[in-house]
Scaffold this active site. Sequence first.
Site, short mmCIF file in Angstrom:
data_model
loop_
_atom_site.label_atom_id
_atom_site.label_comp_id
_atom_site.label_asym_id
_atom_site.label_seq_id
_atom_site.Cartn_x
_atom_site.Cartn_y
_atom_site.Cartn_z
N ASN A 18 33.14 27.88 69.29
CA ASN A 18 32.98 28.69 70.21
C ASN A 18 31.34 28.98 70.49
O ASN A 18 30.79 30.40 69.94
CB ASN A 18 33.78 30.70 70.46
CG ASN A 18 33.38 30.34 71.95
OD1 ASN A 18 32.91 30.74 72.69
ND2 ASN A 18 34.22 31.15 72.72
N ASP A 20 29.58 30.10 73.65
CA ASP A 20 29.53 31.84 74.88
C ASP A 20 28.29 32.34 74.36
O ASP A 20 27.25 31.99 75.00
CB ASP A 20 30.93 32.21 75.18
CG ASP A 20 32.17 31.52 75.46
OD1 ASP A 20 31.59 30.61 75.67
OD2 ASP A 20 32.87 31.99 75.27
N HIS A 21 27.96 32.64 73.09
CA HIS A 21 27.13 33.48 73.23
C HIS A 21 25.33 32.48 72.50
O HIS A 21 24.81 33.75 73.52
CB HIS A 21 27.11 34.50 71.97
CG HIS A 21 28.81 35.04 72.34
ND1 HIS A 21 28.59 36.41 73.45
CD2 HIS A 21 29.63 35.61 71.81
CE1 HIS A 21 29.69 37.00 73.31
NE2 HIS A 21 30.52 36.05 72.59
N ARG A 29 17.20 36.64 79.44
CA ARG A 29 16.76 36.61 80.19
C ARG A 29 16.21 35.60 81.54
O ARG A 29 15.33 36.02 82.07
CB ARG A 29 15.39 36.44 78.81
CG ARG A 29 14.29 36.38 79.44
CD ARG A 29 13.15 36.09 78.04
NE ARG A 29 11.58 36.35 78.48
CZ ARG A 29 10.69 36.26 78.06
NH1 ARG A 29 10.82 36.11 76.05
NH2 ARG A 29 9.31 36.51 78.13
N HIS A 54 34.25 29.90 77.09
CA HIS A 54 34.82 30.25 78.29
C HIS A 54 33.58 30.42 78.95
O HIS A 54 32.81 31.44 79.70
CB HIS A 54 35.24 31.73 77.72
CG HIS A 54 36.10 32.76 78.39
ND1 HIS A 54 36.28 34.02 77.39
CD2 HIS A 54 36.71 32.38 79.40
CE1 HIS A 54 36.65 34.43 78.39
NE2 HIS A 54 37.28 33.40 79.74
N ARG A 56 34.16 33.11 82.18
CA ARG A 56 33.98 34.11 82.78
C ARG A 56 34.48 34.32 84.27
O ARG A 56 33.38 33.63 85.00
CB ARG A 56 34.31 35.47 82.27
CG ARG A 56 34.05 35.15 80.78
CD ARG A 56 33.49 36.49 80.17
NE ARG A 56 34.44 37.69 80.55
CZ ARG A 56 35.02 38.33 80.01
NH1 ARG A 56 35.30 37.75 78.79
NH2 ARG A 56 35.87 39.64 80.35
N ARG A 60 28.84 35.60 83.02
CA ARG A 60 28.34 36.39 81.77
C ARG A 60 27.65 35.29 81.03
O ARG A 60 26.70 36.29 80.51
CB ARG A 60 28.90 37.77 81.33
CG ARG A 60 29.77 37.38 80.32
CD ARG A 60 30.32 38.35 79.79
NE ARG A 60 31.38 39.78 80.25
CZ ARG A 60 31.92 40.56 80.40
NH1 ARG A 60 32.03 41.02 79.21
NH2 ARG A 60 32.58 40.92 80.97
N GLU A 81 37.97 27.82 77.83
CA GLU A 81 39.25 29.29 78.29
C GLU A 81 38.57 29.81 79.13
O GLU A 81 37.81 29.90 79.68
CB GLU A 81 38.29 30.58 76.73
CG GLU A 81 38.22 30.09 75.22
CD GLU A 81 37.75 30.86 74.57
OE1 GLU A 81 39.26 31.27 73.13
OE2 GLU A 81 37.50 31.73 74.75
N THR A 111 33.88 41.63 75.26
CA THR A 111 34.94 40.65 75.36
C THR A 111 36.93 40.62 74.98
O THR A 111 37.02 41.89 75.34
CB THR A 111 34.92 40.41 73.37
OG1 THR A 111 35.13 38.61 73.35
CG2 THR A 111 35.03 41.46 72.46
N THR A 112 37.25 39.39 74.89
CA THR A 112 38.31 39.44 75.37
C THR A 112 39.03 40.56 73.69
O THR A 112 38.70 40.58 72.81
CB THR A 112 38.91 38.61 74.37
OG1 THR A 112 38.57 37.08 76.05
CG2 THR A 112 40.74 38.07 74.73
N GLU A 162 47.19 29.72 70.86
CA GLU A 162 45.96 30.25 69.08
C GLU A 162 46.48 31.81 70.02
O GLU A 162 46.29 33.03 69.82
CB GLU A 162 44.67 30.70 70.44
CG GLU A 162 43.95 30.46 69.28
CD GLU A 162 42.68 30.80 69.62
OE1 GLU A 162 41.02 31.13 69.33
OE2 GLU A 162 42.04 29.73 70.34
N HIS A 201 38.96 34.41 66.87
CA HIS A 201 39.31 35.58 67.32
C HIS A 201 38.26 37.31 66.40
O HIS A 201 39.40 37.77 64.91
CB HIS A 201 39.82 37.15 67.97
CG HIS A 201 38.62 38.33 68.78
ND1 HIS A 201 38.05 37.35 69.76
CD2 HIS A 201 38.35 39.36 68.69
CE1 HIS A 201 37.84 39.12 70.12
NE2 HIS A 201 37.82 39.66 69.78
N GLY A 202 37.09 36.91 65.48
CA GLY A 202 37.05 38.59 64.96
C GLY A 202 36.79 37.70 63.73
O GLY A 202 36.21 37.93 62.77
N GLY A 223 33.13 31.73 67.30
CA GLY A 223 32.25 31.73 68.01
C GLY A 223 31.12 33.18 67.55
O GLY A 223 30.12 32.69 66.93
N HIS A 224 31.82 33.93 67.88
CA HIS A 224 30.31 35.03 68.26
C HIS A 224 29.81 35.78 66.32
O HIS A 224 28.76 35.74 66.28
CB HIS A 224 31.15 36.08 68.33
CG HIS A 224 29.92 37.66 68.05
ND1 HIS A 224 29.86 38.48 67.10
CD2 HIS A 224 29.33 38.23 69.81
CE1 HIS A 224 29.26 39.57 67.81
NE2 HIS A 224 28.54 39.45 68.89
#
Length: 251
Positions: A18, A20-21, A29, A54, A56, A60, A81, A111-112, A162, A201-202, A223-224
């Site tokens: 993922n 996203d971040h 910025r 994702h 959103r 974001r 997503e 986050t989700t 998932e 997730h996590g 991802g994160h």
Amino acid sequence: MPTAARPPLRHPLRLGVNIDHVATIRNARGGDHPDPVRAAEIVARVGGDGITAHLREDRRHIRDADLRRIQEATDLPLNLEMAATEEMLAIALAHSPHAACIVPEKREERTTEGGLDAAGQHNHLAPIVARLSDAGIRVSLFIEPDARQIEAAMRLKAPVVEFHTGRYAHVEGEERAAELRRLADAAALAWKNGIEPHAGHGLTYDNVIPVAAIPQLAELNIGHYLIGEAIFTGLETAVRRMRDLMDEARG
């Protein structure tokens, strides 16, 4: 409900990354740097199996224009997503990603925060799942590892679920062992009934191996943590390390 015949459990475990971040940092910025498309290209080069993004409702992190750019930059399958809204459905149909993972979404969350209530939202989800499927998009439902939610996915004819691993990731000791059993039982139930189970997730270097060792799981989406590690070691190193741990679990 009849049980579908399943092939032997010999499939490799795929890693979806993922990105996203990367976009979150860019958007903090403004401008174009760092570019999530560059991250997608790195993931493809070092052995990732797919890109997850994702889009959103508040935009974001990933932006609409990023989706096409990601698809044009790499041959890796894109897993979009998305919330179960008409706006996101229209975007998915316009971009035709390989897969669409329907997730719960609240504007105020960072986050989700948990799985989709597929059972309670059946009537809302059914036409969205049908339209995505009719367009050749592989539908996934992001749910808790719970038999009631798996049964709902079966009724909705979703080919993939998932499992949300957030609780597993944030508890310890006996609670974590219980969550791992719940994940394993849910993966076995989904697989038995013809649904391909994924998880995410996590997940981190420290907790991924027990989850990756669940034989029915076909894919982990992470991802994160990988983007965070990339700050210190680079994205190539972070993805390769996660891939090695997943392979070790299956070895």
